[in-house]
Design a protein around this motif. Sequence first.
Motif, PDB file in Angstrom:
ATOM      1  N   UNK A   1       6.058   4.562   4.884  1.00 23.13           N
ATOM      2  CA  UNK A   1       6.729   4.162   6.125  1.00 23.13           C
ATOM      3  C   UNK A   1       8.110   3.598   5.827  1.00 23.13           C
ATOM      4  N   UNK A   2       8.227   2.795   4.770  1.00 15.86           N
ATOM      5  CA  UNK A   2       9.527   2.246   4.395  1.00 15.86           C
ATOM      6  C   UNK A   2      10.510   3.345   4.007  1.00 15.86           C
ATOM      7  N   UNK A   3      10.048   4.330   3.300  1.00 22.34           N
ATOM      8  CA  UNK A   3      10.934   5.426   2.880  1.00 22.34           C
ATOM      9  C   UNK A   3      11.377   6.274   4.076  1.00 22.34           C
ATOM     10  N   UNK A   4      10.549   6.366   5.106  1.00 18.47           N
ATOM     11  CA  UNK A   4      10.926   7.122   6.304  1.00 18.47           C
ATOM     12  C   UNK A   4      12.094   6.477   7.043  1.00 18.47           C
ATOM     13  N   UNK A   5      12.326   5.206   6.811  1.00 16.83           N
ATOM     14  CA  UNK A   5      13.434   4.503   7.473  1.00 16.83           C
ATOM     15  C   UNK A   5      14.772   5.123   7.097  1.00 16.83           C
TER      16      UNK A   5
ATOM     17  N   UNK B   1       0.844  -1.194   0.000  1.00 14.49           N
ATOM     18  CA  UNK B   1       0.000   0.000   0.000  1.00 14.49           C
ATOM     19  C   UNK B   1       0.880   1.245   0.000  1.00 14.49           C
ATOM     20  N   UNK B   2       0.251   2.355  -0.276  1.00 18.94           N
ATOM     21  CA  UNK B   2       0.956   3.643  -0.261  1.00 18.94           C
ATOM     22  C   UNK B   2       1.465   3.962   1.143  1.00 18.94           C
ATOM     23  N   UNK B   3       0.694   3.606   2.150  1.00 18.62           N
ATOM     24  CA  UNK B   3       1.097   3.859   3.538  1.00 18.62           C
ATOM     25  C   UNK B   3       2.350   3.061   3.894  1.00 18.62           C
TER      26      UNK B   3
END
Length: 68
Positions: free
Chosen positions: A28-32, A22-24
Amino acid sequence: MVALAWLLGRDEVATVIVGACSEAQRAANLQAAELMLPAELRQQLDRVSQPDLPYLHWMQRFRDRDRF
């Protein structure tokens, strides 16, 4: 997200492949990439993920156990 941040901070890791349904999840993965883990947490994660012996060593001991 913490696992991805931990992997991104390790010198021996060249790349991290993520998958998202999902987009969410993608966000979240990119915020890592921006998450900075405290040194204490990093050390704890390193310690619990460290194997007892590298593959070749424990496999050799297992294979040669009846030869000693």
